[in-house]
Motif scaffolding. Structure first.
Motif, PDB file in Angstrom:
ATOM      1  N   HIS A 179      -2.591   0.484 -11.038  1.00 30.15           N
ATOM      2  CA  HIS A 179      -3.577  -0.549 -10.709  1.00 30.15           C
ATOM      3  C   HIS A 179      -3.949  -1.419 -11.909  1.00 30.15           C
ATOM      4  CE1 HIS A 179      -5.995   2.571 -12.582  1.00 30.15           C
ATOM      5  NE2 HIS A 179      -6.979   1.689 -12.714  1.00 30.15           N
ATOM      6  N   GLY A 193     -16.064  -6.780  -0.309  1.00 27.78           N
ATOM      7  CA  GLY A 193     -15.575  -5.810  -1.290  1.00 27.78           C
ATOM      8  C   GLY A 193     -15.569  -6.380  -2.696  1.00 27.78           C
ATOM      9  N   SER A 245      -4.022  -7.441  -0.723  1.00 26.77           N
ATOM     10  CA  SER A 245      -4.453  -6.178  -1.329  1.00 26.77           C
ATOM     11  C   SER A 245      -3.243  -5.308  -1.651  1.00 26.77           C
ATOM     12  CB  SER A 245      -5.391  -5.424  -0.378  1.00 26.77           C
ATOM     13  OG  SER A 245      -6.589  -6.145  -0.192  1.00 26.77           O
ATOM     14  N   TYR A 246      -3.341  -4.534  -2.703  1.00 24.47           N
ATOM     15  CA  TYR A 246      -2.312  -3.616  -3.184  1.00 24.47           C
ATOM     16  C   TYR A 246      -1.118  -4.336  -3.807  1.00 24.47           C
ATOM     17  CZ  TYR A 246      -5.017  -0.305  -0.444  1.00 24.47           C
ATOM     18  OH  TYR A 246      -6.048   0.440   0.056  1.00 24.47           O
ATOM     19  N   ARG A 302       0.844  -1.201   0.000  1.00 25.44           N
ATOM     20  CA  ARG A 302       0.000   0.000   0.000  1.00 25.44           C
ATOM     21  C   ARG A 302       0.873   1.242   0.000  1.00 25.44           C
ATOM     22  NH1 ARG A 302      -3.380  -1.264   3.873  1.00 25.44           N
ATOM     23  NH2 ARG A 302      -2.183  -0.320   5.558  1.00 25.44           N
ATOM     24  N   CYS A 344      -6.395  -5.454  -6.918  1.00 25.71           N
ATOM     25  CA  CYS A 344      -7.190  -5.204  -5.716  1.00 25.71           C
ATOM     26  C   CYS A 344      -6.532  -4.075  -4.931  1.00 25.71           C
ATOM     27  CB  CYS A 344      -7.289  -6.468  -4.869  1.00 25.71           C
ATOM     28  SG  CYS A 344      -8.194  -6.233  -3.329  1.00 25.71           S
ATOM     29  N   SER A 394      -7.898  -1.974  -2.595  1.00 25.28           N
ATOM     30  CA  SER A 394      -8.866  -1.600  -1.566  1.00 25.28           C
ATOM     31  C   SER A 394      -8.687  -2.585  -0.418  1.00 25.28           C
ATOM     32  CB  SER A 394     -10.293  -1.681  -2.127  1.00 25.28           C
ATOM     33  OG  SER A 394     -10.626  -3.036  -2.395  1.00 25.28           O
ATOM     34  N   GLU A 395      -9.551  -2.476   0.594  1.00 27.55           N
ATOM     35  CA  GLU A 395      -9.457  -3.384   1.743  1.00 27.55           C
ATOM     36  C   GLU A 395     -10.334  -4.618   1.526  1.00 27.55           C
ATOM     37  OE1 GLU A 395      -7.180  -2.643   3.937  1.00 27.55           O
ATOM     38  OE2 GLU A 395      -6.843  -0.811   2.790  1.00 27.55           O
TER      39      GLU A 395
END
Length: 355
Positions: free
Chosen positions: A36, A107, A87-88, A24, A138, A140-141
């Protein structure tokens, strides 16, 4: 058992959370509007090398390779791995040599396969065939799980179910996942399924336990998982877009209608019902199942004939008539070609009193 997306089995480990925090930070520092989107490994090489230097033994970082083989992930006695998506993590284009199943718990994530972009939401399941170039984004959380299955184990666990049924859908799944098919994934746009999540949680616990027979138990659980997927979500199957851009949204209904009306439906009637030309229906069926309309209906009729011969005492002539054969001789000829014997001999060899 109160199974939620926050259940212990679905929580990320401290190590996975550290990786997520690090990536992140990389994402924020990059200040790149295209970060992304999927790119080759070289695009993210600087960030990846920093991560590898910090966590040299991390299994997750093996996914930086563009070609991922089974031996890089699976121990000798392991057939199935389940872990959360970080994520990230950079959406690197890569090819896996094993089955990948994505399940979104909270999500959403975006999966890129060939030229297609799939938005997976809570409850959605995507099965990606081995040898398929893809990337996962991805940022986001979100909470998404990945199931990795050896190709040989997937054949035993999943296709054992389908081969026993010999359905038209079995042909479709086989071609989708294992032939030179332009549709190398299956997408189930279903909702949250408590039964499937309980099975997945048990699979995770078995993998962590390393108790005796844990591999066999995991395979048994995955068998249940796929049965539930077909039982509860067959209607949610969304077929991939055709390379030319036309999506055969009615294919699932087309196949089901043929299966339910094989004894009476004709190609002209099917054409009128689904508002497709006969030629286009033949093209759809051949592309999706490897069979023509006649071959499909004949296969369904013969399977039903064998069932009736085994489990009923209906005369052969009545069975032929019920299955749409006006000519008994033609029915006998096709049955012999399919099963290598006459209907009467088949019944004798499959009766309860047969040796």
């Amino acid at each position: 058992m109160d199974m939620t997306t926050h259940s212990e089995e679905f929580r990320k480990t401290s190590h996975q959370l550290e990786l997520e925090k690090m990536f992140r930070t990389f994402y924020a520092q990059a200040n790149d509007p295209a970060y992304h989107l999927p790119h080759p490994y070289a695009y993210y090489e600087q960030e990846i090398l920093k991560a590898v230097n910090r966590y040299p033994d991390s299994l997750t970082l093996h996914k930086c390779a563009s070609l991922l083989k089974e031996e890089a992930f699976f121990d000798k006695d392991t057939d199935t791995l389940v872990h959360p998506h970080i994520s990230y993590f950079p959406p690197i284009w890569h090819i896996d040599h094993f089955i990948v199943i994505q399940i979104v718990l909270e999500g959403s994530i975006t999966t890129y396969i060939a030229e297609q972009e799939l938005k997976l939401k809570k409850g959605n399941v995507c099965i990606i065939a081995p040898g398929t170039r893809h990337a996962v984004s991805c940022f986001s959380e979100a909470n998404a799980m990945k199931i990795l299955i050896r190709t040989s184990s997937f054949e035993k666990v999943f296709f054992g179910i389908l081969r026993d049924t010999d359905t038209v859908l079995a042909e479709f799944f086989t071609r989708t996942l294992y032939s030179n098919n332009p549709h190398p994934f299956l997408f189930f746009a279903g909702a949250w399924d408590l039964e499937m999540m309980e099975i997945l949680a048990r699979t995770i616990r078995e993998g962590r336990s390393h108790r005796s027979f844990h591999t066999q138990m995991q395979n048994s659980l995955m068998n249940q998982f796929f049965i539930m997927l077909l039982r509860n979500h067959e209607k949610d199957l969304v077929f991939p877009e055709h390379p030319q851009g036309s999506q055969n949204e009615n294919l699932i209904f087309l196949l089901k209608y043929i299966q339910e009306h094989a004894a009476s439906i004709t190609l002209p009637e099917l054409s009128q019902l689904f508002n497709y030309s006969e030629r286009h229906i033949q093209r759809i069926l051949r592309s999706s199942t490897g069979k023509s309309f006649t071959e499909i209906t004949q296969s369904i009729r013969m399977r039903e004939a064998s069932r009736m011969l085994r489990s009923t005492d209906c005369p052969v002539s009545q069975i032929a008539s019920d299955l749409g054969y006006g000519n008994l001789g033609n029915f006998r000829k096709i049955f012999r070609k399919t099963y290598g014997m006459s209907p009467a001999d088949f019944r004798k060899g499959n009766s309860p009193a047969a040796p």
